[in-house]
Write a protein that holds these residues in place. Structure first.
Motif, PDB file in Angstrom:
ATOM      1  N   ILE A  62      48.087  44.677  31.116  1.00 59.32           N
ATOM      2  CA  ILE A  62      46.901  44.314  30.424  1.00 59.32           C
ATOM      3  C   ILE A  62      45.769  44.299  31.785  1.00 59.32           C
ATOM      4  O   ILE A  62      44.591  44.471  31.579  1.00 59.32           O
ATOM      5  CB  ILE A  62      47.122  42.805  29.935  1.00 59.32           C
ATOM      6  N   PHE A  63      46.327  43.653  32.730  1.00 59.79           N
ATOM      7  CA  PHE A  63      45.334  43.778  33.967  1.00 59.79           C
ATOM      8  C   PHE A  63      44.877  45.131  34.498  1.00 59.79           C
ATOM      9  O   PHE A  63      43.627  45.337  34.822  1.00 59.79           O
ATOM     10  CB  PHE A  63      46.016  43.069  35.288  1.00 59.79           C
ATOM     11  N   LYS A 117      57.651  40.195  30.263  1.00 59.00           N
ATOM     12  CA  LYS A 117      56.166  39.405  30.391  1.00 59.00           C
ATOM     13  C   LYS A 117      55.331  39.756  31.590  1.00 59.00           C
ATOM     14  O   LYS A 117      54.148  39.892  31.437  1.00 59.00           O
ATOM     15  CB  LYS A 117      56.478  38.086  30.364  1.00 59.00           C
ATOM     16  N   GLN A 118      55.828  39.707  32.635  1.00 59.81           N
ATOM     17  CA  GLN A 118      55.217  40.274  33.969  1.00 59.81           C
ATOM     18  C   GLN A 118      54.816  41.780  33.761  1.00 59.81           C
ATOM     19  O   GLN A 118      53.362  42.103  34.325  1.00 59.81           O
ATOM     20  CB  GLN A 118      56.123  40.170  35.277  1.00 59.81           C
ATOM     21  N   TRP A 119      55.416  42.541  33.507  1.00 60.17           N
ATOM     22  CA  TRP A 119      54.981  44.033  33.210  1.00 60.17           C
ATOM     23  C   TRP A 119      53.751  44.100  32.317  1.00 60.17           C
ATOM     24  O   TRP A 119      52.825  44.732  32.320  1.00 60.17           O
ATOM     25  CB  TRP A 119      56.151  44.864  32.550  1.00 60.17           C
ATOM     26  N   ASN A 120      53.852  43.321  31.107  1.00 62.30           N
ATOM     27  CA  ASN A 120      52.872  43.051  30.020  1.00 62.30           C
ATOM     28  C   ASN A 120      51.578  42.676  30.786  1.00 62.30           C
ATOM     29  O   ASN A 120      50.478  43.302  30.541  1.00 62.30           O
ATOM     30  CB  ASN A 120      53.207  42.513  28.905  1.00 62.30           C
ATOM     31  N   ASN A 121      51.581  41.798  31.682  1.00 62.67           N
ATOM     32  CA  ASN A 121      50.472  41.003  32.461  1.00 62.67           C
ATOM     33  C   ASN A 121      49.918  42.419  33.278  1.00 62.67           C
ATOM     34  O   ASN A 121      48.736  42.273  33.648  1.00 62.67           O
ATOM     35  CB  ASN A 121      51.038  39.987  33.157  1.00 62.67           C
ATOM     36  N   ILE A 122      50.856  42.868  33.972  1.00 66.53           N
ATOM     37  CA  ILE A 122      50.503  44.234  34.936  1.00 66.53           C
ATOM     38  C   ILE A 122      49.564  45.300  34.102  1.00 66.53           C
ATOM     39  O   ILE A 122      48.582  45.618  34.632  1.00 66.53           O
ATOM     40  CB  ILE A 122      51.604  44.804  35.701  1.00 66.53           C
TER      41      ILE A 122
END
Length: 156
Positions: free
Chosen positions: A13-14, A6-11
């Motif tokens: 996306i950002f 989830k953190q990688w996906n957020n990175i």
């Protein structure tokens, strides 16, 4: 410390949003013509003839005539006739300038300018430097006839 999926996906996306924002910002800045840009040619001193290395264009009574290799004669002539420039404080560091010979209506002596296409810089005969806005640079280069390669085999 390992990052979760989830953190990688957020990175990711950002990073994508940041890249889109930067490209949009750059597009908006390069598309606009600067407020200090002035026309190189005007109604009192219109372009009569231009030679860019071995390619040329000339104003005639019926419109524009160009070298036989030029496919976009009218567009190329219009681009040069309406080009806008801004003064530059310092000379660019580019290489491989193109020599431009410009003839203006009712002026006998042609002018020799230097054009640096990658930087969009023009050097006048009086050694003054000018910048062509990025949105106008592509149209200043003519589209040329594509010549087939010698001894090329026809497609099967």
């Amino acid at each position: 410390m390992a990052l979760s999926r989830k953190q990688w996906n957020n990175i990711i996306i950002f990073a994508c949003l940041f890249m889109v924002a930067m490209l949009t910002f750059m597009n908006n800045k390069t598309r606009n013509i600067p407020s200090d840009a002035k026309h190189l040619f005007d109604d009192n001193a219109p372009l009569a003839q231009l030679q860019l290395n071995n390619l040329w264009l000339r104003r005639q009574a019926s419109g524009w005539a160009c070298a036989p290799e030029v496919l976009n004669c009218e567009e190329w002539a219009h681009a040069w006739q309406t080009v806008q420039i801004s003064p530059l404080a310092a000379a660019p560091t580019g290489d491989n300038p193109l020599e431009i010979i410009i003839q203006i209506v009712d002026i006998q002596d042609p002018q020799r300018w230097l054009y640096f296409p990658l930087e969009g810089a023009l050097k006048s005969p009086a050694a003054n430097w000018y910048q062509v806005p990025p949105s106008l640079r592509d149209k200043l280069q003519p589209i040329l006839n594509a010549k087939p390669a010698v001894n090329a085999e026809p497609p099967a």
